[in-house]
Design a protein around this motif. Structure first.
Motif, short mmCIF file in Angstrom:
data_model
loop_
_atom_site.label_atom_id
_atom_site.label_comp_id
_atom_site.label_asym_id
_atom_site.label_seq_id
_atom_site.Cartn_x
_atom_site.Cartn_y
_atom_site.Cartn_z
N VAL A 1 -36.85 10.35 -25.51
CA VAL A 1 -37.01 8.92 -25.25
C VAL A 1 -35.63 8.28 -25.22
N THR A 2 -35.34 7.50 -24.16
CA THR A 2 -33.98 6.95 -24.01
C THR A 2 -33.98 5.46 -23.67
N MET A 3 -35.11 4.78 -23.84
CA MET A 3 -35.17 3.37 -23.44
C MET A 3 -34.24 2.50 -24.28
N ASP A 4 -33.73 3.02 -25.40
CA ASP A 4 -32.80 2.25 -26.24
C ASP A 4 -31.34 2.57 -25.95
N LEU A 5 -31.07 3.25 -24.83
CA LEU A 5 -29.70 3.63 -24.50
C LEU A 5 -29.16 2.85 -23.30
N GLY A 6 -29.75 1.67 -23.04
CA GLY A 6 -29.30 0.86 -21.91
C GLY A 6 -27.82 0.57 -21.97
N ASP A 7 -27.18 0.59 -20.80
CA ASP A 7 -25.72 0.45 -20.70
C ASP A 7 -25.41 -0.67 -19.70
N ARG A 8 -25.34 -1.90 -20.22
CA ARG A 8 -25.12 -3.06 -19.36
C ARG A 8 -23.82 -2.97 -18.56
N HIS A 9 -22.82 -2.34 -19.11
CA HIS A 9 -21.49 -2.37 -18.51
C HIS A 9 -21.08 -1.04 -17.89
N SER A 10 -22.04 -0.17 -17.65
CA SER A 10 -21.71 1.11 -17.01
C SER A 10 -21.08 0.86 -15.64
N PRO A 11 -19.92 1.45 -15.37
CA PRO A 11 -19.29 1.26 -14.05
C PRO A 11 -20.12 1.88 -12.93
N LEU A 12 -21.08 2.71 -13.30
CA LEU A 12 -21.94 3.35 -12.31
C LEU A 12 -23.24 2.58 -12.13
N GLY A 13 -23.36 1.43 -12.81
CA GLY A 13 -24.58 0.65 -12.75
C GLY A 13 -25.45 0.93 -13.96
N SER A 14 -26.23 -0.07 -14.38
CA SER A 14 -27.00 0.05 -15.62
C SER A 14 -28.03 1.17 -15.56
N ILE A 15 -28.38 1.60 -14.36
CA ILE A 15 -29.35 2.69 -14.23
C ILE A 15 -28.74 4.03 -14.65
N HIS A 16 -27.42 4.04 -14.86
CA HIS A 16 -26.71 5.26 -15.24
C HIS A 16 -26.00 5.07 -16.58
N PRO A 17 -26.72 5.12 -17.70
CA PRO A 17 -26.08 4.97 -19.01
C PRO A 17 -25.11 6.11 -19.28
N ARG A 18 -24.02 5.77 -19.98
CA ARG A 18 -22.97 6.76 -20.21
C ARG A 18 -23.17 7.59 -21.48
N ASP A 19 -24.05 7.16 -22.37
CA ASP A 19 -24.26 7.92 -23.60
C ASP A 19 -25.18 9.11 -23.33
N LYS A 20 -24.62 10.13 -22.73
CA LYS A 20 -25.39 11.33 -22.46
C LYS A 20 -25.43 12.26 -23.67
N GLN A 21 -24.56 12.01 -24.65
CA GLN A 21 -24.59 12.81 -25.88
C GLN A 21 -25.92 12.62 -26.61
N THR A 22 -26.35 11.36 -26.75
CA THR A 22 -27.62 11.10 -27.44
C THR A 22 -28.80 11.63 -26.64
N VAL A 23 -28.74 11.50 -25.32
CA VAL A 23 -29.80 12.06 -24.46
C VAL A 23 -29.94 13.56 -24.74
#
Length: 512
Positions: A362-384
């Protein structure tokens, strides 16, 4: 949608594979090469390739120049394919493999070296799986933290499409390699899926034996492109043309990626698969995803089982990432919540009756408002990857008493006199904050129902009470986190207290 940008940003220079048999009618399958990992016991690894029809092929495995085993087969007349199944091997290495072809007085020999036996995982999906290590949080640290992971080997399939099922890969993006941070074609983590790499790294930390990782993904692609024609027919989907949707920027024609990027691997003996896809179906066959995804899992399992001569388990472990949060532009507000729900075949959790031996991050709590790739691409892939690996340890490796999914309610009781709804959870809960919007009730009256907030009221270690005073009439349903952006980064209201896994979204229909 920002998907188009990441597709362009992630297409690495392809090292298109050229047949090693140019001028010689004898070769290994394209992905059998130096530095690879073969599946360990209890399964037998499949070694195969192409040769002269009728020729005898002997495969020998060596360790420290000593013969470990020999297998003999013949090249098939029509397909020109030869194949052997090795005896089950304990994890470890390195080994050397030699294949010798003999026909009349013609003899050819192939060798590969530094081969390890361990667990082999296939990683597939769209852009969030394709995101490489250089694009995530702490990228420099991740690319330098490789000294202790030289037994985690990486391989990447190049981007390719095909109208028919291919027998072998059309191209290789990254050959089997030891991980490296150097600017080279071999092992450079900038050319490797971050989720795939981190998942394998976490597994290695737990298992302490070799892990082989195969990345085969393409950004902006719908599930239909990764599905065989057989599985799509079970959901009533027929062949169709290219899509013109913002959410679909990669190949969209049914089966073209299955044909070129998955089917050629089906002879391989695998431990399991992880999958990260769904964004591109937000506005395309959304209401069929609860069929197409379970159908894909079933079809991949069947194909790899029989392709590997039944060495890959018939119901091999299949992990997937439930979609994270997204700041929508012109898309349906309901699209992401529905996809998240349909990813579980509408159960809300995995494994379940329609998706046995699966596990979900479950990753709905990993939203990344400021991702340079767009919010659809969160950068915290470690937690994923960490959450995925917990599921793998529990489902794929049978680790007991391991919490690998967040809490869901097991009992609901409406206290009409007090206008309260009491939820009892199957796990202990940790309430980080009392949210007034994230729970909603479907309130009915005047022959219609509408969704209203049900504020969190009081709680204990196992129970949560919701205030339903806003609804004077009957309750039809309850849902949790049913929005594209339910909460800020790691700030959802409900988690498991020790594993820190978030409670997953759900919808349940009530009876009064």
């Amino acid at each position: 949608m920002a998907t188009r940008g990441i597709v362009l940003g992630l297409v690495v220079p392809l090292m298109v594979w050229v047949s090693r048999s140019a001028g010689v009618d004898f070769r290994f399958a394209s992905y059998i090469d130096n530095n690879m990992v073969l599946q360990k016991e209890p399964a037998g690894a499949v070694i195969w390739g192409f040769g002269l029809p009728g020729a005898t092929v002997m495969v020998t495995v060596y360790h420290d120049q000593q013969t470990v085993m020999k297998k003999v087969t013949r090249v098939r007349e029509l397909s020109h394919v030869w194949m052997v199944v090795l005896d089950p091997m304990k994890p470890g290495g390195p080994f050397e493999l030699m294949a010798e072809q003999n026909l009349a007085k013609m003899n050819h020999t192939l060798r590969i070296h530094d081969v390890l036996f361990g667990d082999v995982w296939l990683c597939s999906g769209q852009s969030n799986m394709q995101m490489n290590v250089s694009q995530i949080y702490n990228a420099t640290k991740e690319m330098s933290n490789i000294t202790n992971y030289q037994s985690v080997r990486i391989f990447s399939v190049s981007l390719a499409q095909a109208e028919q099922e291919l027998e072998d890969l059309a191209g290789i993006g990254l050959p089997w390699s030891k991980p490296s941070s150097e600017n080279s074609d071999h092992g450079n983590l900038q050319n490797m899926s971050a989720v795939c790499w981190l998942f394998g790294r976490y597994l290695y930390d737990s298992l302490q034996y070799p892990i082989g990782l195969i990345a085969s993904s393409w950004g902006g692609t719908p599930i239909e492109a990764w599905s065989s024609e057989r599985s799509l027919k079970t959901c009533g989907i027929r062949q169709q043309g290219v899509l013109l949707l913002d959410s679909v920027t990669g190949p969209s024609k049914p089966s073209v990626l299955w044909n070129a990027m998955i089917h050629p691997l089906n002879n391989m003996t695998l431990k399991g698969v992880i999958w990260y896809q769904g964004e591109s179906n937000m506005n395309y066959n959304l209401d069929l995803y609860n069929c197409t995804f379970p159908a894909l899992i079933e079809d991949w399992r069947q194909t790899f089982h029989y392709g590997s001569q039944k060495q890959t388990e018939r119901f091999f472990p299949f992990g997937f990432v439930q979609l994270s949060s997204y700041l929508p532009q012109n898309s349906s507000e309901d699209g992401f919540p529905k996809i998240r729900w349909h990813q579980t075949a509408d159960f809300g959790y995995a494994p379940n009756a329609k998706m046995p031996k699966t596990f979900m991050a479950v990753t709905m709590d990993l939203g990344d408002r400021h991702s340079p790739l767009g919010s659809i691409h969160p950068r915290d892939k470690q937690t994923v990857a960490y959450r995925l690996h917990l599921g793998a340890r529990a489902v794929a490796y049978g680790e007991k008493n391991l919490i690998f999914q967040g809490p869901l309610p097991k009992k609901m009781e409406v206290l009409f006199s007090k206008r309260l709804l009491n939820l009892t959870y199957q796990q202990q809960i940790q309430v980080q904050r009392l949210d007034k919007q994230i729970f909603e009730i479907s309130c009915c009256g005047d022959h219609q129902c509408k969704w209203l907030p049900a504020p969190m009221d009081t709680f204990s270690n196992w129970t949560l009470v919701l205030n339903i005073s806003s609804c004077p009439g009957p309750l039809a349903a309850l849902r949790y986190a049913w929005t594209t952006w339910p909460c800020e980064y790691k700030q959802c209201p409900l988690y498991h207290p020790t594993s820190t896994l978030p409670a997953p979204p759900f919808v349940v229909f009530l009876t009064n």
